[in-house]
Motif scaffolding. Structure first.
Motif, PDB file in Angstrom:
ATOM      1  N   GLU A  40      83.011  43.286  55.898  1.00 56.44           N
ATOM      2  CA  GLU A  40      83.262  42.607  54.626  1.00 56.44           C
ATOM      3  C   GLU A  40      82.721  43.309  53.379  1.00 56.44           C
ATOM      4  N   PRO A  41      81.467  43.828  53.373  1.00 55.12           N
ATOM      5  CA  PRO A  41      80.981  44.473  52.132  1.00 55.12           C
ATOM      6  C   PRO A  41      81.868  45.641  51.694  1.00 55.12           C
ATOM      7  N   ALA A  42      82.299  46.468  52.673  1.00 59.90           N
ATOM      8  CA  ALA A  42      83.158  47.619  52.341  1.00 59.90           C
ATOM      9  C   ALA A  42      84.543  47.146  51.904  1.00 59.90           C
ATOM     10  N   ALA A  43      85.068  46.104  52.556  1.00 60.65           N
ATOM     11  CA  ALA A  43      86.389  45.569  52.193  1.00 60.65           C
ATOM     12  C   ALA A  43      86.357  44.996  50.771  1.00 60.65           C
ATOM     13  N   LYS A  44      85.246  44.362  50.420  1.00 59.57           N
ATOM     14  CA  LYS A  44      85.084  43.775  49.080  1.00 59.57           C
ATOM     15  C   LYS A  44      85.079  44.884  48.015  1.00 59.57           C
ATOM     16  N   ARG A  45      84.318  45.956  48.278  1.00 61.35           N
ATOM     17  CA  ARG A  45      84.281  47.095  47.340  1.00 61.35           C
ATOM     18  C   ARG A  45      85.678  47.689  47.177  1.00 61.35           C
ATOM     19  N   TYR A  46      86.401  47.768  48.304  1.00 61.37           N
ATOM     20  CA  TYR A  46      87.751  48.346  48.285  1.00 61.37           C
ATOM     21  C   TYR A  46      88.705  47.489  47.449  1.00 61.37           C
TER      22      TYR A  46
END
Length: 602
Positions: free
Chosen positions: A547-553
Motif C-alpha cells: 500500500e505505501p508504494a501504491a499510494k506514492r504511485y
C-alpha cells in the motif's frame, strides 16, 4: 487446407457496447462546428494582450487564462475530429474536419507565439515583481520553466533567423525519410516454401522470426547489402543531421548537443550517463541470455540474424476481450481499490473502441480531452499480445484520468519522459500475476521469454543506440567528420560490446545505424530505456511494499506536468539521477534469465 480469410466488418455491424462514445465530447457535429467558431473568436483576443504583459500581474494572469481557454477549445475540436476519422478513415466528412482542426491548431500556435519572447524581454526586476504576485501563484512552475531557459533564448532578430532556418535543419531527416521509405527497394528472397517474395521493411522482422535459418540469413543479408549500396549517402545525411544539432546547441549557448536536448525536460546529463554505465555493468547477464539463446536453438554459432527467432514456440491461447479484461483487472489488484474502481468504470463505460472494422485506424492508442474521460482505440485480436495492449493503453488512460482530475488544465499534460511509465508498469504487474499463476511450464517459458525480449529491445538495444548518439555527436563537436567507415566502425564496436563473445558480429550489422530513423531525432531513444526501468522499479516496490508504494504511485499519476519529470519520479520513490532504478530493473532481467535457463535446460 485452404482457410478463407475473414472479411472485415463494417462499423455498423459492430455492437455499440464495443464502441467508444464520442458524444461525450460533442453530442453532434453541429456542436463541434459551434466550438470551432468559438475558438476562432477566442484567437482574436490576442490583440488585447500583445505588448501589455509587463503592465501588471492582473493582465498577465488574464492572458494565461485566455491561453488556457483557447487550448481547451482547440483540444476538443481537434481530438473529436481526428477520433471520428479514426473510426473509418474513408469518411470524407471527418477527413475534412480533421484538416480544418489541424489548420486551426497551427493558427492558435501563431496567435499565442508572442507570449514567451515578450516575457523574456522584461527586465529581471520587473519579472520578479510580477511573478511574486498572489494572482500568479498557480503559474509558478510554468513561469519558472520559461525563465530558466532565458540564457539560451536569443534576441528577437536572432530567434527569427533560427526559426526560419528550421526547415533547412530538418532537411537531413526529411531526405532520409524519403530515401528510406519512398525510394529504397529491396530484392526478392525465397520464403520457407521456396516462393519468391519481395523483401520490405514491413515483412523483414517476420522473416527474421522464421524458424528456417536460411530464410533469416537471406533476409538479413539482402536488407543490409541494399543499404550498403548507398552507404556514403546515408553517412552524409546523418553527418548533416548531427551538425545541425551541434549548430543549434552552440547558437543557444549550451556546452553540448546532449545538454541542449535534455534541457527541454530539465534532465541532468548524469541521468543519461548513469543509464549507459549501469546497463554496461549488467552486460555479463545479457551475454548469459545470448548464450541461453544459442543453446536453446541448438546452434554452433549464434549470428545477428538469430536474434529475433522465438526460442520458445508461441503458445496457442484464445483470449477473448471479456477474458482479457478479467486478466488485466486481476493483474492490477496490487494498485489498490481507488485505481481498480476507475479501471472497472473505464472497462465497462464507453471509453474503449474494441474491434477492427473497415477503414478503422490500425494499432492502439489512448487519447481524450481534459473535459472528457480518456478514450482507448484498440484492434483486439484474441491473443496474449492484445491482452497486454489493453493493459498498456489503460495505463496511459488512468494516468490521464488522475492527472485531469487533480490538476488544472495547464498542468494536466505530462512529458514523454514519464509517459511510458504508467503503461509499462501495468504490463509488468500483469506479467508478474501471470507468471505467479501459470501452472503450465510451456506457457511460463513463453511468458518469461516474451518479457526478456522486452528488456533486450527496450533497455539494452535503446541504450546501445543512446551511447552511439553520444559518440557521434562528440566526434562532430570535436571538429571531426562522420564517414560511412567511421560510423560503421563505432557501431560495430558497440554491437560487439552489447551482445558479447557468444554472438558472431556479422559484418552487415555494422551498417545498422544507416536504417534507424530515431537518429534524426537526437537523444530521444534513451527515454524508452529510462521509462521501462522506472516502471519496472516502481512495479517491484508496489509488489514488495504494498500500500505505501501504491499510494506514492497514485500521487505520481495525479501530478500530470505540475513539476519536472525527474522530480515527479523522485516523489514516487524512483531517483533517476542515481543508478538504482536501472539496476533494480536489470536485477529483474537477471532473475528472468535464470528462470528461463531452469525451464529450458534443466
Amino acid at each position: 487446407m485452404h482457410v478463407e480469410q475473414q472479411k472485415l466488418k463494417a462499423r455498423t455491424e459492430i455492437a455499440d457496447q464495443y464502441k467508444w462514445k464520442l458524444e461525450d465530447i460533442f453530442a453532434t457535429d453541429q456542436a463541434w462546428e459551434q466550438e470551432f467558431k468559438q475558438a476562432e473568436k477566442l484567437m482574436e483576443e490576442a490583440r488585447n494582450f500583445q505588448g501589455r504583459l509587463g503592465e501588471s500581474p492582473a493582465v498577465l494572469a488574464e492572458c494565461f487564462e485566455w491561453m488556457d481557454k483557447l487550448g481547451l477549445s482547440i483540444e476538443e475540436v481537434y481530438t473529436y475530429a481526428r477520433m471520428r476519422r479514426d473510426e473509418d478513415n474513408r469518411q470524407a466528412r471527418y477527413q475534412e474536419m480533421t484538416d480544418k482542426a489541424g489548420a486551426l491548431s497551427v493558427r492558435a500556435g501563431s496567435a499565442t507565439s508572442f507570449v514567451v519572447p515578450e516575457l523574456l524581454a522584461l527586465p529581471e526586476k520587473r519579472w520578479q515583481e510580477l511573478t511574486q504576485a498572489p494572482e500568479l501563484k498557480i503559474y509558478a512552475h510554468a513561469l519558472d520553466n520559461i525563465w530558466r531557459k532565458r540564457e539560451h533564448v536569443l534576441s528577437q532578430a536572432e530567434e527569427k533567423l533560427l526559426a526560419e532556418a528550421g526547415e533547412i535543419a530538418e532537411a537531413p531527416g526529411t531526405i532520409f525519410g524519403m530515401a528510406n521509405n519512398a525510394d529504397l527497394k529491396f530484392p526478392a528472397i525465397r520464403d520457407e516454401q521456396g516462393q519468391e517474395v519481395e523483401l520490405t521493411k514491413g515483412n523483414f522482422i517476420q522473416f527474421m522470426e522464421s524458424p528456417e535459418r536460411r530464410v533469416r540469413k537471406d533476409a538479413f543479408e539482402t536488407l543490409y547489402h541494399t543499404y550498403d549500396k548507398q552507404r556514403n549517402t546515408w553517412a552524409a545525411t546523418l553527418n548533416a543531421s548531427v551538425k545541425a544539432d551541434v549548430f543549434y546547441a552552440k547558437a543557444r549557448r549550451y556546452p553540448s548537443a546532449l545538454e541542449a536536448s535534455l534541457d527541454d525536460d530539465r534532465v541532468p546529463v548524469r541521468v543519461y550517463d548513469a543509464l549507459i554505465e549501469t546497463v554496461q555493468e549488467f552486460l555479463p547477464v545479457m551475454y548469459r541470455y545470448v548464450d541461453l539463446r544459442k543453446k536453446a536453438l541448438a546452434l554452433d554459432e549464434l549470428h545477428m540474424y538469430d536474434v529475433y527467432v522465438p526460442i520458445v514456440p508461441e503458445v496457442e491461447m484464445a483470449i477473448t476481450y471479456p477474458k482479457a479484461k478479467e486478466m488485466v483487472l486481476a493483474g492490477l489488484k496490487p494498485l489498490g481499490q481507488e485505481y481498480l474502481h476507475v479501471l472497472e468504470q473505464g472497462l465497462k463505460s464507453s471509453w474503449i473502441d474494441v474491434y477492427e472494422n473497415e477503414g478503422k485506424t490500425s494499432g492502439a492508442y489512448s487519447w481524450g480531452t481534459y473535459r472528457s474521460h480518456p478514450y482507448v482505440l484498440l484492434n483486439h485480436q484474441d491473443t496474449l499480445d492484445s491482452m497486454f495492449t489493453l493493459a498498456h493503453e489503460m495505463g496511459h488512460s488512468l494516468h490521464t484520468y488522475f492527472s485531469n482530475k487533480n490538476q488544472p488544465h495547464l498542468y494536466a499534460g505530462y512529458k514523454i519522459f514519464v509517459a511510458e511509465v504508467a503503461s509499462t508498469l501495468n504490463e509488468a504487474l500483469v506479467m508478474d500475476h501471470l507468471l505467479k499463476t501459470s501452472g503450465d511450464k510451456k506457457l511460463t517459458a513463453y511468458l518469461v521469454n516474451h518479457y526478456l525480449e522486452q528488456f533486450r529491445g527496450t533497455v539494452f538495444r535503446q541504450t546501445m543506440f543512446a551511447e552511439f548518439e553520444k559518440k557521434v555527436h562528440a566526434v562532430v563537436e570535436e571538429g571531426g567528420a562522420l564517414t560511412a567507415d567511421s560510423l560503421s566502425e563505432m557501431y560495430r564496436e558497440l554491437n560487439t560490446k552489447y551482445y558479447g563473445p557468444n554472438m558472431v558480429s556479422d559484418p552487415e550489422i555494422a551498417l545498422e545505424w544507416a536504417r534507424i530513423p530515431h537518429f534524426y531525432n537526437a537523444f530521444y531513444v534513451y527515454k524508452y530505456a529510462t521509462g521501462f526501468s522506472a516502471a519496472t522499479a516502481l512495479a517491484r516496490a508496489i509488489l514488495n511494499e504494498g500500500e505505501p508504494a501504491a499510494k506514492r504511485y497514485l500521487e505520481f499519476l495525479s501530478s500530470g506536468g505540475s513539476d519536472y519529470p525527474i522530480e515527479l519520479l523522485r516523489k514516487a520513490g524512483v531517483d533517476m539521477e542515481t543508478p538504482q532504478p536501472v539496476r533494480e530493473a536489470l536485477e529483474v532481467f537477471s532473475g528472468l534469465v535464470e528462470r528461463l535457463e531452469q525451464l529450458l535446460l534443466k
